[in-house]
Design a protein around this motif. Structure first.
Motif, short mmCIF file in Angstrom:
data_model
loop_
_atom_site.label_atom_id
_atom_site.label_comp_id
_atom_site.label_asym_id
_atom_site.label_seq_id
_atom_site.Cartn_x
_atom_site.Cartn_y
_atom_site.Cartn_z
N ILE A 103 6.28 -41.31 -4.71
CA ILE A 103 7.41 -40.40 -4.90
C ILE A 103 8.37 -40.55 -3.73
O ILE A 103 8.03 -40.19 -2.59
N ASP A 104 9.55 -41.06 -3.98
CA ASP A 104 10.54 -41.27 -2.91
C ASP A 104 11.91 -40.87 -3.43
O ASP A 104 12.58 -41.64 -4.12
N MET A 105 12.33 -39.64 -3.11
CA MET A 105 13.60 -39.05 -3.52
C MET A 105 13.55 -38.58 -4.97
O MET A 105 13.80 -39.35 -5.89
N ILE A 106 13.22 -37.30 -5.16
CA ILE A 106 13.22 -36.74 -6.52
C ILE A 106 13.90 -35.36 -6.57
O ILE A 106 13.64 -34.58 -7.49
N GLY A 107 14.78 -35.07 -5.61
CA GLY A 107 15.37 -33.75 -5.55
C GLY A 107 16.84 -33.66 -5.89
O GLY A 107 17.42 -32.57 -5.86
N ARG A 108 17.46 -34.79 -6.22
CA ARG A 108 18.91 -34.81 -6.45
C ARG A 108 19.22 -35.59 -7.73
O ARG A 108 18.33 -36.02 -8.45
N ASP A 109 20.51 -35.79 -8.00
CA ASP A 109 20.92 -36.71 -9.07
C ASP A 109 21.95 -37.67 -8.52
O ASP A 109 22.57 -37.42 -7.48
N ASP A 110 22.11 -38.80 -9.19
CA ASP A 110 23.14 -39.75 -8.77
C ASP A 110 24.34 -39.61 -9.70
O ASP A 110 24.31 -38.89 -10.70
N ALA A 111 25.42 -40.30 -9.36
CA ALA A 111 26.67 -40.16 -10.11
C ALA A 111 26.50 -40.57 -11.57
O ALA A 111 27.10 -39.96 -12.47
N GLU A 112 25.67 -41.55 -11.82
CA GLU A 112 25.46 -42.07 -13.17
C GLU A 112 24.78 -41.05 -14.08
O GLU A 112 24.95 -41.07 -15.30
N ASN A 113 24.00 -40.16 -13.47
CA ASN A 113 23.20 -39.21 -14.26
C ASN A 113 23.52 -37.75 -13.91
O ASN A 113 22.69 -36.87 -14.13
N ARG A 114 24.70 -37.52 -13.40
CA ARG A 114 25.06 -36.19 -12.94
C ARG A 114 24.82 -35.13 -14.01
O ARG A 114 25.27 -35.25 -15.14
N GLY A 115 24.02 -34.13 -13.64
CA GLY A 115 23.76 -33.02 -14.55
C GLY A 115 22.70 -33.27 -15.58
O GLY A 115 22.38 -32.37 -16.36
#
Length: 332
Positions: free
Chosen positions: A204-216
């Motif tokens: 598990i490496d970075m699972i707390g945000r979203d990126d621009a491609e998948n925003r929301g």
């Protein structure tokens, strides 16, 4: 996963399926409040960005160990403590030598197949402080760190309720990832449990945000899950259906992907040794490796859902009758 009616998921008269109370109660224990509480501490300013071998990283490690003790989760007996020292001389690179540091290992022994070990991993280092500015690393990889802790607590609660995992589980927090995957490299060269007995690594490496491609979107990138075991991908997809039915994005499984993320986190050192892996990731967002990667920007409900997905996958891997088959090759 098999249904609750399958005898393969009943042991000692207890239902280990995802329909059973053992799983359900443990799954529900993974909470937004606990994830948030731990992350605000792990990624707080007083941890000074958790650079490898730094006082701040060691302070974060001490907090993590205090939590494992409070859960009633010990360390591998062969290790003698929660620490696996990663010596400075091991971590030499063109950029210089890092200070001595430590991997942190917590462990729950399996009830039926203790010699078969599932690894759930995350790195707890980040890139420290620069020019007096703290790089908190809340998502990278504070989010993975607290997810592993919460998964461990859920398994321990299940054990206390009489539903301990059939296989052993190693909760592995590695150091030195940001400088070259050093901690996981050290562990796989000096494994506490034989790698041939290691069923899989869920990293598990970075699972707390979203990126621009998948925003929301309610999604997670899953990387490498069928590279070494086609069963692992199927198990994870079923676990997703049994949990939150997130969008599983396989973009980074493309061998021609320019970001080459399959090589860029700690799972890769397990894959090199033919251990099946799945890497959970949220994408490269605008605060990646910036001081603005802070705990207030984490999407905690989504972090909870992703953590519960990994837990559900881990539950199946730990409790299914047969260990997954390695039927692929690490050809990348």
């Amino acid at each position: 996963m098999q249904s609750c009616g399958s005898t393969a998921y009943v042991a000692g008269g207890k239902d280990y399926s995802v329909s059973g109370k053992g799983f359900k109660n443990a799954y529900k224990s993974i909470s937004v409040d606990d994830l948030k509480k731990n992350l605000y501490i792990i990624a707080g300013d007083n941890m000074e960005g958790r650079d490898t071998g730094s006082a701040g990283q060691k302070k974060a490690g001490e907090y993590m160990i205090s939590q494992y003790k409070s859960y009633g989760i010990s360390y591998p007996a062969a290790l003698g403590s929660y620490y696996q020292k990663v010596p400075s001389e091991f971590m030499k690179s063109r950029k210089g030598t890092l200070p001595d540091s430590e991997n942190i290992l917590a462990y729950i022994e399996g009830s039926e197949k203790p010699n078969e070990v599932l690894v759930v991993s995350a790195h707890y280092d980040h890139i420290g402080t620069k020019n007096g500015v703290v790089y908190n690393g809340a998502d990278d990889d504070g989010s993975g760190t607290v997810a592993v802790m919460e998964i461990a607590e859920a398994f321990q609660k299940a054990k206390k309720a009489g539903y301990g995992p059939k296989r052993s589980i190693l909760f592995l927090h590695v150091t030195g990832e940001e400088h070259g995957l050093w901690g996981s490299d050290y562990y796989t060269q000096n494994p506490v449990f034989p790698l041939e007995n290691t069923v899989a690594d869920l990293n598990i490496d970075m699972i707390g945000r979203d990126d621009a491609e998948n925003r929301g979107k309610q999604y997670v990138y899953v990387i490498g899950s069928e590279m070494l075991s086609t069963e692992l991908k199927k198990i994870n997809e079923q676990a997703n259906k049994d949990s939150h039915n997130l969008i599983l994005n396989y973009k980074y499984d493309d061998p021609n992907d320019p970001d080459r993320l399959y090589y860029r986190s700690d799972h890769y050192n397990f894959a090199k040794h033919n251990v099946p892996i799945a890497f959970y990731f949220d994408g490269i967002h605008e605060d990646y490796h910036k001081p603005s990667d802070t705990p207030d920007k984490i999407d905690y409900p989504l972090l909870q859902k992703r953590t519960q997905l990994v837990f559900t996958t881990a539950w199946e891997l730990a409790n299914r009758p047969e260990r997954i088959i390695v039927d692929g090759k690490n050809t990348r």
